[in-house]
Design a protein around this motif. Structure first.
Motif, PDB file in Angstrom:
ATOM      1  N   PHE A 160       0.857  -1.188   0.000  1.00 63.49           N
ATOM      2  CA  PHE A 160       0.000   0.000   0.000  1.00 63.49           C
ATOM      3  C   PHE A 160       0.886   1.228   0.000  1.00 63.49           C
ATOM      4  O   PHE A 160       1.738   1.381   0.863  1.00 63.49           O
ATOM      5  N   ARG A 161       0.669   2.104  -0.978  1.00 65.25           N
ATOM      6  CA  ARG A 161       1.418   3.361  -1.038  1.00 65.25           C
ATOM      7  C   ARG A 161       0.425   4.500  -1.172  1.00 65.25           C
ATOM      8  O   ARG A 161      -0.346   4.535  -2.126  1.00 65.25           O
ATOM      9  N   GLY A 162       0.445   5.408  -0.217  1.00 66.75           N
ATOM     10  CA  GLY A 162      -0.450   6.556  -0.247  1.00 66.75           C
ATOM     11  C   GLY A 162       0.329   7.856  -0.262  1.00 66.75           C
ATOM     12  O   GLY A 162       1.294   8.007   0.479  1.00 66.75           O
ATOM     13  N   SER A 163      -0.079   8.768  -1.113  1.00 64.40           N
ATOM     14  CA  SER A 163       0.575  10.078  -1.180  1.00 64.40           C
ATOM     15  C   SER A 163      -0.127  11.044  -0.239  1.00 64.40           C
ATOM     16  O   SER A 163      -1.276  10.824   0.145  1.00 64.40           O
ATOM     17  N   PRO A 164       0.525  12.149   0.120  1.00 63.82           N
ATOM     18  CA  PRO A 164      -0.122  13.148   0.976  1.00 63.82           C
ATOM     19  C   PRO A 164      -1.412  13.704   0.358  1.00 63.82           C
ATOM     20  O   PRO A 164      -2.295  14.168   1.062  1.00 63.82           O
ATOM     21  N   GLU A 165      -1.539  13.633  -0.957  1.00 63.07           N
ATOM     22  CA  GLU A 165      -2.735  14.129  -1.640  1.00 63.07           C
ATOM     23  C   GLU A 165      -3.861  13.094  -1.634  1.00 63.07           C
ATOM     24  O   GLU A 165      -4.941  13.360  -2.150  1.00 63.07           O
ATOM     25  N   GLY A 166      -3.602  11.902  -1.086  1.00 63.29           N
ATOM     26  CA  GLY A 166      -4.635  10.873  -0.999  1.00 63.29           C
ATOM     27  C   GLY A 166      -4.661   9.892  -2.154  1.00 63.29           C
ATOM     28  O   GLY A 166      -5.552   9.044  -2.229  1.00 63.29           O
ATOM     29  N   GLU A 167      -3.683   9.973  -3.062  1.00 62.83           N
ATOM     30  CA  GLU A 167      -3.605   9.007  -4.162  1.00 62.83           C
ATOM     31  C   GLU A 167      -3.002   7.713  -3.608  1.00 62.83           C
ATOM     32  O   GLU A 167      -1.985   7.746  -2.929  1.00 62.83           O
ATOM     33  N   ILE A 168      -3.637   6.594  -3.922  1.00 62.39           N
ATOM     34  CA  ILE A 168      -3.193   5.303  -3.397  1.00 62.39           C
ATOM     35  C   ILE A 168      -2.911   4.359  -4.562  1.00 62.39           C
ATOM     36  O   ILE A 168      -3.703   4.274  -5.506  1.00 62.39           O
ATOM     37  N   VAL A 169      -1.791   3.653  -4.462  1.00 57.55           N
ATOM     38  CA  VAL A 169      -1.413   2.644  -5.443  1.00 57.55           C
ATOM     39  C   VAL A 169      -1.064   1.375  -4.669  1.00 57.55           C
ATOM     40  O   VAL A 169      -0.318   1.420  -3.689  1.00 57.55           O
ATOM     41  N   ILE A 170      -1.596   0.257  -5.139  1.00 56.22           N
ATOM     42  CA  ILE A 170      -1.293  -1.052  -4.557  1.00 56.22           C
ATOM     43  C   ILE A 170      -0.770  -1.922  -5.690  1.00 56.22           C
ATOM     44  O   ILE A 170      -1.512  -2.287  -6.591  1.00 56.22           O
ATOM     45  N   ARG A 171       0.503  -2.221  -5.651  1.00 55.01           N
ATOM     46  CA  ARG A 171       1.128  -3.004  -6.729  1.00 55.01           C
ATOM     47  C   ARG A 171       1.078  -4.502  -6.459  1.00 55.01           C
ATOM     48  O   ARG A 171       1.135  -5.295  -7.394  1.00 55.01           O
ATOM     49  N   ARG A 172       0.998  -4.871  -5.193  1.00 54.02           N
ATOM     50  CA  ARG A 172       0.972  -6.288  -4.832  1.00 54.02           C
ATOM     51  C   ARG A 172      -0.033  -6.459  -3.712  1.00 54.02           C
ATOM     52  O   ARG A 172      -0.053  -5.682  -2.759  1.00 54.02           O
ATOM     53  N   CYS A 173      -0.876  -7.485  -3.847  1.00 52.21           N
ATOM     54  CA  CYS A 173      -1.897  -7.746  -2.835  1.00 52.21           C
ATOM     55  C   CYS A 173      -2.042  -9.252  -2.668  1.00 52.21           C
ATOM     56  O   CYS A 173      -2.317  -9.971  -3.644  1.00 52.21           O
ATOM     57  N   SER A 174      -1.876  -9.728  -1.456  1.00 56.05           N
ATOM     58  CA  SER A 174      -1.968 -11.167  -1.199  1.00 56.05           C
ATOM     59  C   SER A 174      -3.371 -11.718  -1.473  1.00 56.05           C
ATOM     60  O   SER A 174      -3.530 -12.913  -1.663  1.00 56.05           O
ATOM     61  N   PHE A 175      -4.366 -10.854  -1.538  1.00 61.43           N
ATOM     62  CA  PHE A 175      -5.737 -11.306  -1.766  1.00 61.43           C
ATOM     63  C   PHE A 175      -6.088 -11.365  -3.252  1.00 61.43           C
ATOM     64  O   PHE A 175      -7.073 -12.001  -3.625  1.00 61.43           O
ATOM     65  N   ALA A 176      -5.319 -10.706  -4.109  1.00 62.89           N
ATOM     66  CA  ALA A 176      -5.662 -10.598  -5.533  1.00 62.89           C
ATOM     67  C   ALA A 176      -5.755 -11.952  -6.221  1.00 62.89           C
ATOM     68  O   ALA A 176      -6.577 -12.134  -7.120  1.00 62.89           O
ATOM     69  N   SER A 177      -4.946 -12.912  -5.811  1.00 60.13           N
ATOM     70  CA  SER A 177      -4.996 -14.231  -6.439  1.00 60.13           C
ATOM     71  C   SER A 177      -6.096 -15.114  -5.851  1.00 60.13           C
ATOM     72  O   SER A 177      -6.398 -16.169  -6.388  1.00 60.13           O
TER      73      SER A 177
END
Length: 186
Positions: free
Chosen positions: A120-137
């Motif tokens: 989980f990567r969140g910027s101070p502006e509230g933009e969130i990017v998730i490149r890897r998620c253990s639940f996705a598979s």
């Protein structure tokens, strides 16, 4: 000048496996209650095994709830229960970690999600990017969309309000999840 949040700084250094397992059990208990199910007894040992059990449990319960012919009102009620359960949990973490701002809430979310196998990567502006998620598979797009009520609730609890909206998801074939968190007006 605001002093640094020492509890958050300490958590950034790492969460001991026992504390991680306790946090996961708390999440499991709240999620199971929202589904109206008992918490299954652990079959494996340690946080990784319990996380896999949690993923399977939530997938099975969400698939049952969202089966063809499911009543939309029942699904909306389940989504509200999941949201409220996670919001209360996020509020507990907010108090424990002494979170004072949306930026600190996003930093805490990164730590919590790391323990769940989510980058989980969140910027101070509230933009969130998730490149890897253990639940996705493990999750289908439909299950992911339903269970993401937990994500919305957790962030709202950590930040004392606000709204999380996903614009793309790994489970839908995207290269990463993208979302935006709008903090509540203070």
């Amino acid at each position: 000048m605001r002093l640094p949040n020492l509890r958050l700084a300490a958590a950034r250094l790492g969460v001991p496996p026992r504390a991680r397992l306790q946090g996961l059990e708390e999440l499991f208990t709240r999620t199971a209650a929202a589904f109206g199910s008992p918490v299954p007894a652990p079959r494996g040992r340690g946080p990784a095994a319990r996380l896999a059990e949690y993923a399977g449990f939530t997938r099975e319960r969400a698939e049952e709830a969202a089966a063809p012919g499911a009543d939309p009102a029942d699904l909306a009620g389940l989504e509200r229960r999941l949201y409220r359960a996670a919001r209360r949990l996020g509020g507990r973490y907010r108090v424990r970690l002494g979170l004072r701002s949306p930026a600190e809430a996003l930093a805490a979310a990164r730590i919590i999600y790391r323990g769940l196998g989510i980058d989980f990567r969140g910027s101070p502006e509230g933009e969130i990017v998730i490149r890897r998620c253990s639940f996705a598979s493990v999750y289908s797009p439909r299950v992911c969309a339903l269970v993401s009520a937990l994500d919305r609730g957790l962030l709202a609890g950590l930040a004392r309000g606000g709204e999380l909206r996903f614009t793309q998801r790994l489970t839908e074939g995207a290269g990463c999840c993208r979302a935006r968190f709008e903090a509540a007006a203070t």
